[in-house]
Design a protein around this motif. Structure first.
Motif, PDB file in Angstrom:
ATOM      1  N   SER A 205     -10.379   4.368  -3.810  1.00  0.00           N
ATOM      2  CA  SER A 205     -11.760   4.084  -3.421  1.00  0.00           C
ATOM      3  C   SER A 205     -12.098   2.607  -3.520  1.00  0.00           C
ATOM      4  N   SER A 206     -11.371   1.863  -4.385  1.00  0.00           N
ATOM      5  CA  SER A 206     -11.681   0.438  -4.579  1.00  0.00           C
ATOM      6  C   SER A 206     -11.207  -0.430  -3.424  1.00  0.00           C
ATOM      7  N   VAL A 207     -10.331   0.097  -2.568  1.00  0.00           N
ATOM      8  CA  VAL A 207      -9.827  -0.704  -1.438  1.00  0.00           C
ATOM      9  C   VAL A 207     -10.276  -0.109  -0.102  1.00  0.00           C
ATOM     10  N   ARG A 208     -11.298   0.740  -0.140  1.00  0.00           N
ATOM     11  CA  ARG A 208     -11.750   1.383   1.086  1.00  0.00           C
ATOM     12  C   ARG A 208     -12.170   0.355   2.136  1.00  0.00           C
ATOM     13  N   ALA A 209     -12.850  -0.717   1.702  1.00  0.00           N
ATOM     14  CA  ALA A 209     -13.305  -1.735   2.656  1.00  0.00           C
ATOM     15  C   ALA A 209     -12.123  -2.426   3.332  1.00  0.00           C
ATOM     16  N   GLN A 210     -11.071  -2.750   2.548  1.00  0.00           N
ATOM     17  CA  GLN A 210      -9.901  -3.426   3.122  1.00  0.00           C
ATOM     18  C   GLN A 210      -9.124  -2.501   4.061  1.00  0.00           C
ATOM     19  N   VAL A 211      -9.080  -1.221   3.724  1.00  0.00           N
ATOM     20  CA  VAL A 211      -8.402  -0.261   4.598  1.00  0.00           C
ATOM     21  C   VAL A 211      -9.175  -0.099   5.903  1.00  0.00           C
ATOM     22  N   GLN A 212     -10.485   0.028   5.805  1.00  0.00           N
ATOM     23  CA  GLN A 212     -11.305   0.176   6.999  1.00  0.00           C
ATOM     24  C   GLN A 212     -11.261  -1.066   7.877  1.00  0.00           C
ATOM     25  N   ALA A 213     -11.111  -2.234   7.232  1.00  0.00           N
ATOM     26  CA  ALA A 213     -11.043  -3.488   7.984  1.00  0.00           C
ATOM     27  C   ALA A 213      -9.665  -3.725   8.582  1.00  0.00           C
ATOM     28  N   GLY A 214      -8.688  -2.895   8.219  1.00  0.00           N
ATOM     29  CA  GLY A 214      -7.338  -3.053   8.747  1.00  0.00           C
ATOM     30  C   GLY A 214      -6.507  -4.075   8.006  1.00  0.00           C
ATOM     31  N   THR A 215      -6.941  -4.490   6.812  1.00  0.00           N
ATOM     32  CA  THR A 215      -6.188  -5.470   6.015  1.00  0.00           C
ATOM     33  C   THR A 215      -5.089  -4.793   5.210  1.00  0.00           C
ATOM     34  N   LEU A 216      -5.385  -3.595   4.708  1.00  0.00           N
ATOM     35  CA  LEU A 216      -4.423  -2.847   3.907  1.00  0.00           C
ATOM     36  C   LEU A 216      -4.166  -1.474   4.519  1.00  0.00           C
ATOM     37  N   ARG A 217      -3.000  -0.914   4.186  1.00  0.00           N
ATOM     38  CA  ARG A 217      -2.669   0.465   4.542  1.00  0.00           C
ATOM     39  C   ARG A 217      -2.291   1.219   3.274  1.00  0.00           C
ATOM     40  N   LEU A 218      -2.616   2.495   3.228  1.00  0.00           N
ATOM     41  CA  LEU A 218      -2.221   3.338   2.104  1.00  0.00           C
ATOM     42  C   LEU A 218      -1.032   4.192   2.537  1.00  0.00           C
ATOM     43  N   LEU A 219       0.009   4.208   1.683  1.00  0.00           N
ATOM     44  CA  LEU A 219       1.221   4.964   2.016  1.00  0.00           C
ATOM     45  C   LEU A 219       1.205   6.368   1.428  1.00  0.00           C
ATOM     46  N   ALA A 220       0.669   6.515   0.229  1.00  0.00           N
ATOM     47  CA  ALA A 220       0.655   7.824  -0.436  1.00  0.00           C
ATOM     48  C   ALA A 220      -0.281   7.750  -1.627  1.00  0.00           C
ATOM     49  N   VAL A 221      -0.743   8.912  -2.086  1.00  0.00           N
ATOM     50  CA  VAL A 221      -1.576   8.974  -3.287  1.00  0.00           C
ATOM     51  C   VAL A 221      -0.807   9.674  -4.397  1.00  0.00           C
ATOM     52  N   TYR A 222      -1.144   9.331  -5.631  1.00  0.00           N
ATOM     53  CA  TYR A 222      -0.445   9.846  -6.806  1.00  0.00           C
ATOM     54  C   TYR A 222      -0.930  11.228  -7.236  1.00  0.00           C
ATOM     55  N   SER A 223      -2.023  11.701  -6.670  1.00  0.00           N
ATOM     56  CA  SER A 223      -2.641  12.940  -7.129  1.00  0.00           C
ATOM     57  C   SER A 223      -1.956  14.163  -6.526  1.00  0.00           C
ATOM     58  N   ASP A 224      -2.460  15.342  -6.916  1.00  0.00           N
ATOM     59  CA  ASP A 224      -1.906  16.594  -6.394  1.00  0.00           C
ATOM     60  C   ASP A 224      -2.634  17.061  -5.141  1.00  0.00           C
ATOM     61  N   GLN A 225      -3.591  16.268  -4.681  1.00  0.00           N
ATOM     62  CA  GLN A 225      -4.307  16.578  -3.445  1.00  0.00           C
ATOM     63  C   GLN A 225      -4.658  15.285  -2.723  1.00  0.00           C
TER      64      GLN A 225
END
Length: 317
Positions: A205-225
């Motif tokens: 949630s802390s990098v949502r702005a950078q992801v939406q802006a296309g600066t960062l990409r998320l590869l996977a999450v550590y959670s079970d969902q």
């Protein structure tokens, strides 16, 4: 009246007073300790929750910040407080399920608290620059196998959830990564955005702005969902890496708090978590909220404590 009779009478009177107190609970303000500094994400979450919790209980609820020692100072205060329902902790589980395994001077443990309710999940993710050659977690592992230690990753510190989770990735995938520990997310994010890290292990949630802006990409999450705000991002398990590193939290009371009091707190917690005001705040903040009752929350705490103890022992922390 002999001595034995007097002792029994006093015990009965004490039980009666306790029952009356529990049945009339609450009769005054409730103090909720946040074991981290004011102004952070947990503090904001606690204050939004406290407002809804106060309305559900029809009594004032004050949030107090008692920070220090990665949450241990605040939790120690609540563990030692009177078990009457008027002193509670709003905390991430890590301060309870991880810190006592790392810091032997900590005197509290899971058994020092009565779980009230699960309130929130903090879902961490693997983040890379938009132009990174790593498109999936499999790409990261290929790079790590090609040259052990060449792939660097940043976290907010040694023993943090991202550190423990990524160490579990190394163990599961039999690879060696280069951990760069920072004193907080700010400095780590600077190096990640500057291209000086292979990836960052961050609160999604802390990098949502950078992801939406296309600066960062998320590869996977550590959670079970999957994260509800990033539904296209798979879990590590879905990506072929059997690792789950949970980060969650909620409301705790001191151990031995009367059952009748805990029942009232739990019912109010459920109303608060599901209230329109708190749900609206969470949606705007990108905070994942999920109510779970005391029994499920307690079971989750015990399981997490065992899992973190195993990882910490393996790492020698």
């Amino acid at each position: 009246m002999n001595k034995t009779t007097r002792i029994l009478a006093a015990a009965v009177l004490g039980l009666g007073a306790s029952a009356v107190s529990a049945s009339d609970f609450p009769q005054g303000p409730i103090e909720v300790t946040v074991p981290f500094a004011a102004g952070g994400g947990l503090d904001q979450n606690a204050r939004a929750f406290a407002k809804a919790f106060s309305e559900a209980l029809n009594t004032p609820v004050a949030v107090m910040n008692r920070d220090g020692a990665a949450g241990a100072i605040g939790l120690a205060f609540v563990a030692g407080a009177r078990a009457d329902g008027y002193a509670l902790a709003f905390t991430p589980a890590v301060s309870l399920t991880s810190q006592p395994h790392r810091v032997k001077t900590i005197k509290y443990g899971v058994e020092s608290f009565s779980p009230v309710c699960h309130v929130f999940d903090n879902i961490f993710a693997i983040a890379v620059l938009a132009n990174s050659p790593y498109k999936t977690i499999a790409d990261v592992l290929v790079g790590a196998r090609k040259e052990p230690g060449a792939v660097s990753y940043g976290t907010s510190g040694i023993g943090s959830i991202p550190h423990l989770g990524t160490a579990d990735i190394e163990a599961a995938a039999k690879v060696q990564l280069n951990h760069v520990a920072y004193k907080g997310d700010g400095p780590m994010m600077q190096d990640l955005l500057g291209g000086r890290l292979g990836f960052g292990a961050v609160l999604a949630s802390s990098v949502r702005a950078q992801v939406q802006a296309g600066t960062l990409r998320l590869l996977a999450v550590y959670s079970d969902q999957r994260h509800p705000h990033f539904p296209a991002v798979p879990t590590l398990t879905e990506s072929g890496v059997p690792v789950v590193q949970l980060s969650f939290g909620g409301l705790l009371a001191p151990a031995k708090t009367p059952t009748a009091v805990l029942d009232k707190l739990q019912a109010a917690c459920e109303r608060a978590v599901k209230s329109p005001g708190y749900v609206d705040w969470a949606a705007k903040a990108g905070q994942v909220v999920e109510y779970q009752p005391a029994e499920a929350f307690g079971r989750k705490l015990r399981e997490d404590s065992r899992a973190k103890a195993a990882t910490i022992q393996r790492l020698g922390l």
